[in-house]
Design a protein around this motif. Structure first.
Motif, mmCIF file in Angstrom:
data_model
loop_
_atom_site.group_PDB
_atom_site.id
_atom_site.type_symbol
_atom_site.label_atom_id
_atom_site.label_comp_id
_atom_site.label_asym_id
_atom_site.label_seq_id
_atom_site.Cartn_x
_atom_site.Cartn_y
_atom_site.Cartn_z
ATOM 1 N N LEU A 298 0.832 -1.200 0.000
ATOM 2 C CA LEU A 298 0.000 0.000 0.000
ATOM 3 C C LEU A 298 0.872 1.258 0.000
ATOM 4 C CD1 LEU A 298 -2.950 1.015 0.123
ATOM 5 C CD2 LEU A 298 -2.641 1.221 2.600
ATOM 6 N N ILE A 299 1.886 1.283 0.866
ATOM 7 C CA ILE A 299 2.835 2.393 0.926
ATOM 8 C C ILE A 299 4.240 1.837 0.759
ATOM 9 C CG2 ILE A 299 3.815 4.188 2.405
ATOM 10 C CD1 ILE A 299 1.089 4.554 3.662
ATOM 11 N N TYR A 300 5.002 2.445 -0.159
ATOM 12 C CA TYR A 300 6.347 1.973 -0.480
ATOM 13 C C TYR A 300 7.330 3.123 -0.292
ATOM 14 C CZ TYR A 300 10.277 0.336 -3.376
ATOM 15 O OH TYR A 300 11.521 -0.034 -3.839
ATOM 16 N N SER A 301 8.411 2.861 0.421
ATOM 17 C CA SER A 301 9.440 3.872 0.622
ATOM 18 C C SER A 301 10.808 3.270 0.341
ATOM 19 C CB SER A 301 9.406 4.419 2.054
ATOM 20 O OG SER A 301 10.459 5.331 2.268
ATOM 21 N N GLU A 302 11.596 3.960 -0.493
ATOM 22 C CA GLU A 302 12.926 3.481 -0.858
ATOM 23 C C GLU A 302 13.946 4.613 -0.746
ATOM 24 O OE1 GLU A 302 15.329 1.469 -4.647
ATOM 25 O OE2 GLU A 302 13.147 1.648 -4.687
ATOM 26 N N SER A 303 15.039 4.333 -0.059
ATOM 27 C CA SER A 303 16.178 5.250 0.025
ATOM 28 C C SER A 303 15.776 6.617 0.556
ATOM 29 C CB SER A 303 16.839 5.402 -1.357
ATOM 30 O OG SER A 303 17.243 4.158 -1.861
ATOM 31 N N GLY A 304 14.992 6.620 1.616
ATOM 32 C CA GLY A 304 14.565 7.894 2.177
ATOM 33 C C GLY A 304 14.262 7.782 3.653
ATOM 34 N N GLN A 305 13.399 8.643 4.120
ATOM 35 C CA GLN A 305 12.949 8.687 5.505
ATOM 36 C C GLN A 305 11.440 8.827 5.500
ATOM 37 O OE1 GLN A 305 14.471 8.841 8.782
ATOM 38 N NE2 GLN A 305 12.327 8.680 9.364
ATOM 39 N N ILE A 306 10.740 7.880 6.130
ATOM 40 C CA ILE A 306 9.288 7.954 6.196
ATOM 41 C C ILE A 306 8.850 7.988 7.647
ATOM 42 C CG2 ILE A 306 9.046 5.434 5.991
ATOM 43 C CD1 ILE A 306 6.387 6.026 4.494
ATOM 44 N N ASN A 307 7.929 8.903 7.933
ATOM 45 C CA ASN A 307 7.406 9.081 9.277
ATOM 46 C C ASN A 307 5.883 9.002 9.215
ATOM 47 O OD1 ASN A 307 10.145 10.179 10.349
ATOM 48 N ND2 ASN A 307 9.631 11.510 8.635
ATOM 49 N N ILE A 308 5.296 8.086 9.980
ATOM 50 C CA ILE A 308 3.854 7.895 10.002
ATOM 51 C C ILE A 308 3.389 8.086 11.432
ATOM 52 C CG2 ILE A 308 1.971 6.266 9.603
ATOM 53 C CD1 ILE A 308 3.734 4.909 7.501
ATOM 54 N N ASP A 309 2.432 9.004 11.645
ATOM 55 C CA ASP A 309 1.996 9.321 13.000
ATOM 56 C C ASP A 309 0.479 9.498 13.030
ATOM 57 O OD1 ASP A 309 2.457 10.050 15.796
ATOM 58 O OD2 ASP A 309 1.916 12.083 15.188
ATOM 59 N N GLN A 310 -0.148 8.921 14.052
ATOM 60 C CA GLN A 310 -1.581 9.083 14.293
ATOM 61 C C GLN A 310 -2.425 8.662 13.093
ATOM 62 O OE1 GLN A 310 -2.597 12.809 16.444
ATOM 63 N NE2 GLN A 310 -0.410 13.257 16.383
ATOM 64 N N CYS A 311 -2.024 7.586 12.459
ATOM 65 C CA CYS A 311 -2.778 7.029 11.330
ATOM 66 C C CYS A 311 -3.405 5.704 11.746
ATOM 67 C CB CYS A 311 -1.860 6.825 10.119
ATOM 68 S SG CYS A 311 -1.210 8.353 9.411
ATOM 69 N N SER A 312 -4.234 5.150 10.863
ATOM 70 C CA SER A 312 -4.760 3.806 11.073
ATOM 71 C C SER A 312 -4.826 3.084 9.739
ATOM 72 C CB SER A 312 -6.144 3.844 11.731
ATOM 73 O OG SER A 312 -7.110 4.379 10.853
ATOM 74 N N PHE A 313 -4.579 1.772 9.786
ATOM 75 C CA PHE A 313 -4.633 0.904 8.616
ATOM 76 C C PHE A 313 -5.519 -0.287 8.974
ATOM 77 C CE2 PHE A 313 -0.711 3.245 8.421
ATOM 78 C CZ PHE A 313 -0.520 3.545 7.080
ATOM 79 N N LYS A 314 -6.589 -0.479 8.201
ATOM 80 C CA LYS A 314 -7.539 -1.538 8.529
ATOM 81 C C LYS A 314 -7.999 -2.244 7.261
ATOM 82 C CE LYS A 314 -11.795 -2.404 11.162
ATOM 83 N NZ LYS A 314 -12.867 -1.792 11.982
ATOM 84 N N ASN A 315 -8.030 -3.574 7.322
ATOM 85 C CA ASN A 315 -8.500 -4.403 6.210
ATOM 86 C C ASN A 315 -7.716 -4.120 4.926
ATOM 87 O OD1 ASN A 315 -10.498 -5.602 7.819
ATOM 88 N ND2 ASN A 315 -11.955 -3.974 7.352
ATOM 89 N N VAL A 316 -6.404 -4.092 5.054
ATOM 90 C CA VAL A 316 -5.528 -3.954 3.889
ATOM 91 C C VAL A 316 -4.934 -5.323 3.579
ATOM 92 C CG1 VAL A 316 -3.440 -2.890 2.947
ATOM 93 C CG2 VAL A 316 -4.974 -1.553 4.403
ATOM 94 N N SER A 317 -5.200 -5.814 2.371
ATOM 95 C CA SER A 317 -4.635 -7.077 1.912
ATOM 96 C C SER A 317 -3.573 -6.765 0.864
ATOM 97 C CB SER A 317 -5.725 -7.966 1.308
ATOM 98 O OG SER A 317 -5.162 -9.132 0.733
ATOM 99 N N SER A 318 -2.375 -7.312 1.031
ATOM 100 C CA SER A 318 -1.285 -6.976 0.126
ATOM 101 C C SER A 318 -0.401 -8.185 -0.131
ATOM 102 C CB SER A 318 -0.445 -5.832 0.707
ATOM 103 O OG SER A 318 0.193 -6.257 1.903
#
Length: 382
Positions: free
Chosen positions: A148-168
């Motif tokens: 769903l979210i892809y990060s390469e060669s960087g910096q990722i910050n995730i705060d106060q989020c929610s992920f529900k019923n994600v199939s990958s």
């Protein structure tokens, strides 16, 4: 270096990087409102309060046009309340820093819903060589053939989020050679296809030069083959002088399932501190809570409750292979028949609530200060 200092330094480095970037570049802020139907030509001007962008892709198209041949490298996307559908999938952020957050501070009504609109199975957000902040966003009901979210060669910050019923296939959040800070975020009922043996809800791949911090999160009822909540692997063939140490702290792992190894957590060749976490009702045939392979892990001040044992010898709460494991000041449910199964590993436990029962294969182990074999495991400077 204690935990507080470690976290402060890590966050300070992130902020300094963004500040330095902002000091030498311009910043563009664009507003996106999916409830409007503003008229503007393709790649036309949008993002103001009077003419918001209708979707994120339009905002990116406009930003890419105005930032060409300029020093603009910072994009702030402010999302108005609404349901973002699955029509404009695979949005790429490449070589520019981005923040994505609600227009209304503190709102919980910015929702990305994969069941709305044209069904797409591509990655939703792809970040390459960028510093990213995602704050206060809800992600629900996605099916992805990648991540769903892809990060390469960087910096990722995730705060106060929610992920529900994600199939990958590759993980809800897939991190490749990226540093990451995930905090105050809830992952519920997400799954990874069983054929993906190296993916979980969070999939982390590094080469000793990256690390992840997971703080004050919840992982509830997630499913994968290895690592019901987190799969972390160091892919480097050689070590470096000062490898980075990852951290999971103040996090709840509840009801996660791995059909292979590590009901909550699977690590391979990773240096990891597990501090002040709670593990309840996680399940796996091999390490109902944690499977540690060829790595080093310090567990402190954590609680372990009721994992499902499918096999007396294999379904221990922690299964280690060719690793060093230290457990201090932690609590274990007395219902566990076997606490630790170590294969060619060194294990030391101190100041825990009971004398653990150990199944030991070719191990060097010290249990509650009573020396069974010989040797003392390595320790992390923390």
């Amino acid at each position: 270096m204690n935990k507080l200092i470690l976290n402060v330094l890590f966050i300070a480095i992130i902020i300094c990087g963004v500040v330095n970037s902002l000091g030498f570049t311009s910043t563009t802020t664009l507003i996106v409102d999916v409830t409007q139907n503003n008229q503007y030509p393709k790649y036309g001007t949008c993002g103001t309060a009077s003419k918001t962008c209708n979707n994120i892709q339009d905002a990116i198209n406009y930003y890419n046009r105005i930032s060409q041949n300029s020093n603009i490298q910072q994009l702030n996307l402010l999302l108005a309340d609404g349901v973002f559908n699955n029509t404009n999938n695979f949005i790429e952020f490449k070589k520019f820093n981005t923040t994505i957050s609600p227009l209304n501070v503190g709102s919980e009504n910015v929702i990305f819903d994969g069941s709305v609109g044209t069904k797409s199975k591509e990655t939703l957000f792809s970040f390459v060589s960028s510093t990213i902040w995602i704050t206060g966003i809800q992600f629900v009901n996605f099916q992805s053939e990648s991540s769903l979210i892809y990060s390469e060669s960087g910096q990722i910050n995730i705060d106060q989020c929610s992920f529900k019923n994600v199939s990958s296939k590759d993980g809800t959040v897939y991190l490749k050679s990226s540093n990451s800070l995930i905090s105050n975020t809830i992952f519920t009922s997400n799954s990874v296809k069983k054929t993906s043996d190296s993916a979980s809800v969070i999939s982390f791949f590094t080469s000793y030069t990256n690390k992840f911090i997971i703080s004050k999160c919840q992982f509830n009822n997630n499913v994968a083959l290895n690592g019901g909540a987190i799969y972390a692997k160091n892919t480097a063939l050689i070590t470096v002088p000062d490898p980075l140490v990852s951290l999971i702290e103040n996090t709840l792992f509840n009801g996660n399932v791995a059909s292979g190894k590590g009901g909550a957590l699977y690590t391979d060749n990773i240096l990891l501190i597990v501090d002040s976490n709670v593990f309840t009702n996680n399940t796996s045939p091999t390490g109902s809570i944690i499977n540690l392979n060829n790595g080093l892990m310090n567990i402190t001040s954590s609680s372990f409750y009721s994992g499902t044992s499918l096999n007396y010898f294999l379904s221990t709460i922690i299964y280690t292979t060719k690793s060093d494991l230290n457990i201090d000041d932690s609590t274990f449910d007395r219902s566990f028949s076997v606490a630790i199964n170590c294969d060619s590993s060194t294990v030391i436990t101190q100041n825990n609530n009971l004398s653990l029962r150990l199944v030991c294969y070719n191990c060097i182990s010290i249990i509650e200060g009573t020396q069974d074999c010989q040797g003392v495991p390595k320790n992390l400077d923390y």
